[in-house]
Scaffold this motif. Sequence first.
Motif, short mmCIF file in Angstrom:
data_model
loop_
_atom_site.label_atom_id
_atom_site.label_comp_id
_atom_site.label_asym_id
_atom_site.label_seq_id
_atom_site.Cartn_x
_atom_site.Cartn_y
_atom_site.Cartn_z
N ALA B 78 68.69 9.49 -2.56
CA ALA B 78 68.11 8.67 -1.51
C ALA B 78 66.60 8.65 -1.65
O ALA B 78 65.95 7.62 -1.50
N ARG B 79 66.04 9.81 -1.97
CA ARG B 79 64.59 9.91 -2.13
C ARG B 79 64.11 9.04 -3.29
O ARG B 79 63.09 8.34 -3.19
N ARG B 81 65.62 6.37 -4.47
CA ARG B 81 65.74 4.98 -4.05
C ARG B 81 64.56 4.56 -3.20
O ARG B 81 64.05 3.46 -3.30
N ARG B 82 64.15 5.51 -2.34
CA ARG B 82 63.09 5.20 -1.40
C ARG B 82 61.76 5.01 -2.14
O ARG B 82 61.00 4.11 -1.83
N LEU B 106 60.27 -0.87 7.44
CA LEU B 106 61.46 0.00 7.47
C LEU B 106 61.45 1.13 6.43
O LEU B 106 61.64 2.29 6.80
N PRO B 107 61.23 0.84 5.13
CA PRO B 107 61.28 1.94 4.16
C PRO B 107 60.23 3.01 4.43
O PRO B 107 60.48 4.21 4.24
N MET B 109 59.03 3.74 7.35
CA MET B 109 59.45 4.47 8.54
C MET B 109 60.48 5.53 8.13
O MET B 109 60.40 6.68 8.56
N LEU B 110 61.43 5.13 7.26
CA LEU B 110 62.43 6.10 6.81
C LEU B 110 61.77 7.24 6.05
O LEU B 110 62.22 8.38 6.11
N ALA B 111 60.66 6.93 5.36
CA ALA B 111 59.97 7.96 4.61
C ALA B 111 59.12 8.84 5.52
O ALA B 111 58.62 9.88 5.08
N GLY B 112 58.95 8.43 6.78
CA GLY B 112 58.21 9.24 7.74
C GLY B 112 56.71 9.17 7.55
O GLY B 112 55.98 10.12 7.81
N GLN B 113 56.21 8.02 7.09
CA GLN B 113 54.76 7.90 6.89
C GLN B 113 54.04 7.66 8.21
O GLN B 113 54.63 7.15 9.15
N ARG B 118 51.16 2.81 7.75
CA ARG B 118 52.22 1.82 7.65
C ARG B 118 51.70 0.43 7.99
O ARG B 118 51.96 -0.55 7.30
N ARG B 154 59.48 -5.99 1.57
CA ARG B 154 60.10 -4.73 1.95
C ARG B 154 60.45 -3.90 0.71
O ARG B 154 60.27 -2.68 0.69
#
Lengths: 402, 225
Positions: B78-79, B81-82, B106-107, B109-113, B118, B154
């Motif tokens: 997953a990491r 891919r991200r 979205l990506p 946000m999923l990465a927690g930046q 962002r 994206r």
Amino acid sequence: MKTTDIVRYALGSLNGARSRTALMLLAMSIGVASVLVLTSLGEAARRYVSGEFASLGTNLIIVLPGRTETAGSEPSMLIGDTPRALTLGDAQALLRSSLIQRVAPLNIGSAPVSYGGLERDIPIWGSTAELLEIRHWEMGLGRFLPKAEWDRASPVCVLGQKVRKELFGNQPVLGEWVRIGDRRFRVIGILESAGESLGVAVEDMVIVPVASIQRLFNTSSLFRILVEARSREAIPRVIEHITRTIRERHQGEEDITVITQDAVLATFDNILQALTLTVAGIAAISLGVAGILIMNVMLVAVAQRTTEIGLLKALGAPGQQIVNLFLAEAALLSLLGAGLGVVIGLAGNGLIGYFYPDLSMGTPLWAFAAAIGVALGTGLLFSLLPARRAAKLDPVQALARR
Amino acid sequence: MITLENIQRIFLVGDQKVHALRDINLHINAGEYLSIMGPSGSGKSTLLNLLGLLDRPDAGRYRLDGQDVTTLSDKQQARLRRERIGFVFQFFHLVPRLTAAQNIELPMMLAGQPVDERQLCVQQALKDMGITDRADHRPDQLSGGQRQRVAIARATVMQPGLLLADEPTGNLDRASGKDVVDILETLQRRGITLIIVTHDPALGERAQRRLHMVDGTIVNDTAKP
């Protein structure tokens, strides 16, 4: 992923499917509200019964002669089968404790009571002025026994309402003389009718000073000693004090039985507590049903959002993150539902309290905690399966749909 | 950059085994522009999914930037891919309740930046795609071409080295399809590795390197005459 982002994302998806969200909120809030209302009802019933008991005389301790309780005691029994009877001296000795508020010696017998040409056999209670306050009785007319020395046998008596009606009809009664057994007593008061009070028909009795009844029946023993403790907490120490005092006076023999109103009350308390818990359990079932509904709707949500889940995976969200997103949704739903349920429940309690003012509808704090806890618990528990399913979705399959 | 060795992928359809990929060996250099063509069911999408770590091979080895990625855990994949891979889909796959800007975010946000970082990246991506004025529109308020631009923004906002596009123009009219191809090719010229799966020969012919697949094997590779 940041917590605020998770919450924002979950709120967004809840907001994106309004009817679904509303349905789940409704189910959850009804569950929580019913827990609150039903436990409050149980609590109110418990408090109501406790209150009734309190009106019969709180902190009451009854001392009986004899080691074992002589059951089924009818007023006619002047218990004499114990080696050592209770005496007025014993009762007076009990007064010497600061923990004891009041003491009333009690003797009961049955004798013919007559006025004019009418005569009836009526239970006669012999006691002191303290009896009125210990039993929380009210006077209807006149006054109760005078506060005099206990061994003074004044020829006065107080009648129950029924006795008065049967002997006097509608004639004035205060100051009249009645004959009880072979003695004459002047009527100084009439008791207010209080119905049955713990098995005693207050209406059908005559009360005379304790010394008078002892002379009337030619005895020096007492049937009972009623003791009122200063507080409920003091009761155990009072019992100890009573036992010790009487033992000292009875040459080291522990030949009395002490029973408390509290013991009876505790039994009722337990029964009603069990009732409350049962009712709360039934309400919890409705929460369980709400949980299952949440699971259903969540499963539908997962099915509907297959593509979105596949996309999140393609964008690099690990399975755990997907689980977290769905659980966050469930937690938010449960919390919102619980909040709504508390409001509905309190409103319901208010309504019941309005129509039945006798019930004090206070919701116990633990019920709030339990309702909200169970809501959150079921919400999360029943969302675990859909969330796992979402996390296990094959992104290739999920994205193959449009 | 990418090395595939003896890759096998078998699907069970009923009780029948279908070889979606048979013994694929492939090497792709960083910065290449590659198209994969072939009839339906030839395995080209399966190959793309494998390259994008959305699917695992039944046998063989896949090295991405020298690292064997076939044995990585779900979380590690997953990491990757991200951070290293961007996807562009035929059906755009935008989240309908989010605005264009939120979809692009979205990506990250999923990465927690952090939020301010962002915002900067999203603004830049919107500007690059020429859709700054569409930032607060939802997907259903955008044209097909605009939607695909949001999707490309994206896919590239995390600055991945590899961009995978599955029929990126398949759902677009000719004009907006051309725009989207231009954008993808510009990205490739700036250094991204671009792999496009397509039915459209006109699009496939534009790539410097073209693979042709039939029945799960590569029958023609312009890099290996």
